[in-house]
Scaffold this active site. Sequence first.
Site, PDB file in Angstrom:
ATOM      1  CB  CYS A 268      -1.983   2.821  -5.678  1.00  0.00           C
ATOM      2  SG  CYS A 268      -2.810   1.229  -5.518  1.00  0.00           S
TER       3      CYS A 268
ATOM      4  CG  HIS B 251      -2.136  -0.792   1.094  1.00  0.00           C
ATOM      5  ND1 HIS B 251      -3.065  -0.596   0.101  1.00  0.00           N
ATOM      6  CD2 HIS B 251      -2.614  -1.822   1.852  1.00  0.00           C
ATOM      7  CE1 HIS B 251      -4.067  -1.455   0.235  1.00  0.00           C
ATOM      8  NE2 HIS B 251      -3.809  -2.220   1.290  1.00  0.00           N
TER       9      HIS B 251
ATOM     10  NE  ARG C  18      -1.961  -1.289  -9.256  1.00  0.00           N
ATOM     11  CZ  ARG C  18      -3.191  -0.784  -9.135  1.00  0.00           C
ATOM     12  NH1 ARG C  18      -3.371   0.529  -9.199  1.00  0.00           N
ATOM     13  NH2 ARG C  18      -4.214  -1.582  -8.946  1.00  0.00           N
TER      14      ARG C  18
END
Length: 327
Positions: A295, A226, A304
């Site tokens: 991300c 993340h 991405r």
Amino acid sequence: MTALRPEREGLLHGGERYDAPADEETMALRIPEPPQGGDPISASAGTAAGPGSPAPLGGRAARRKAAKGRRGRVVATPAAESRPLHGDRPLSRVEARRQAKARKPGAAVVASRALGEVFITTGVLMLLFVGYQLWWTNVRAHAQAGSEANQLQKDWASGKRAAGTFSAGQGFALLHIPKLDVVVPIAEGVSNKKVLDKGMVGHYGEGALATPMPDAKTGNFGIAGHRNTHGEPFRYINRLQPGDAIVVETQDEYFVYKMASMLPVTSPSNTSVLDPIPPGSGFTAPGRYITLTTCTPEFTSKYRLIVWGKMVEERPRSKGKPDALVE
């Protein structure tokens, strides 16, 4: 008129001399005689009131006249006092109801108030959700990742975790990025629920996107994490520069990579970044590579961000930490 008159001679009454009263015209002042046939109560009240008191009422006729005047006055009743006044008179019930109805808010006002309350409630809920996402998920994920890292090191020390194939969600290594002060467990799989949302980094080890482990002689070790929320271990990987160290620590060895190149934006469906020789990485031949995916832009998952590194050292744990972790 004579100013003074000689005193009249009195008459005998019972052998005594009786002097007749003096003529009224010879007196400057005189005491008034008590009223004849008047109200004794009024007379006594007038006498007791003393100087400066209002004159007592007269006889019955005067009292009847005063009572008639009182009957002509309007006496306020509790009902009249409770009603609002219109000018100098109280409103009727119909008028009071009309005014009360006019003071009530209309349907548009009620609807606007209800809509405003809905907006306020929605705003509060959104703020709570944002606070949960940006703060609480990080707190919880950091705690879970820290606990997993400690347990992993204890298991290594006791020999409970042997190298080999790992099940989904099972931690098997530690990722160190010294420049970013990152130390986070690496677990098998890229499931949000089992791995990423717990603050860990996931290894692409399943299905069509499976990549080899770092100890493979050649190949591209692919991991995901993340960038925001849930521990956000990859939040600042865009700050890495060529030559920055990326270290994977396993039970037996340290694998040291040097950051080589970056792809700032690409489609989430661009799986070629995990190829043995990733296009755009600058690598031209098979080797031992690492790929970090996350991300971008921040707080979205539209695109991405890719970072590639090349292995420069494989060091057994028995020889101690590599220089990248000592500096």
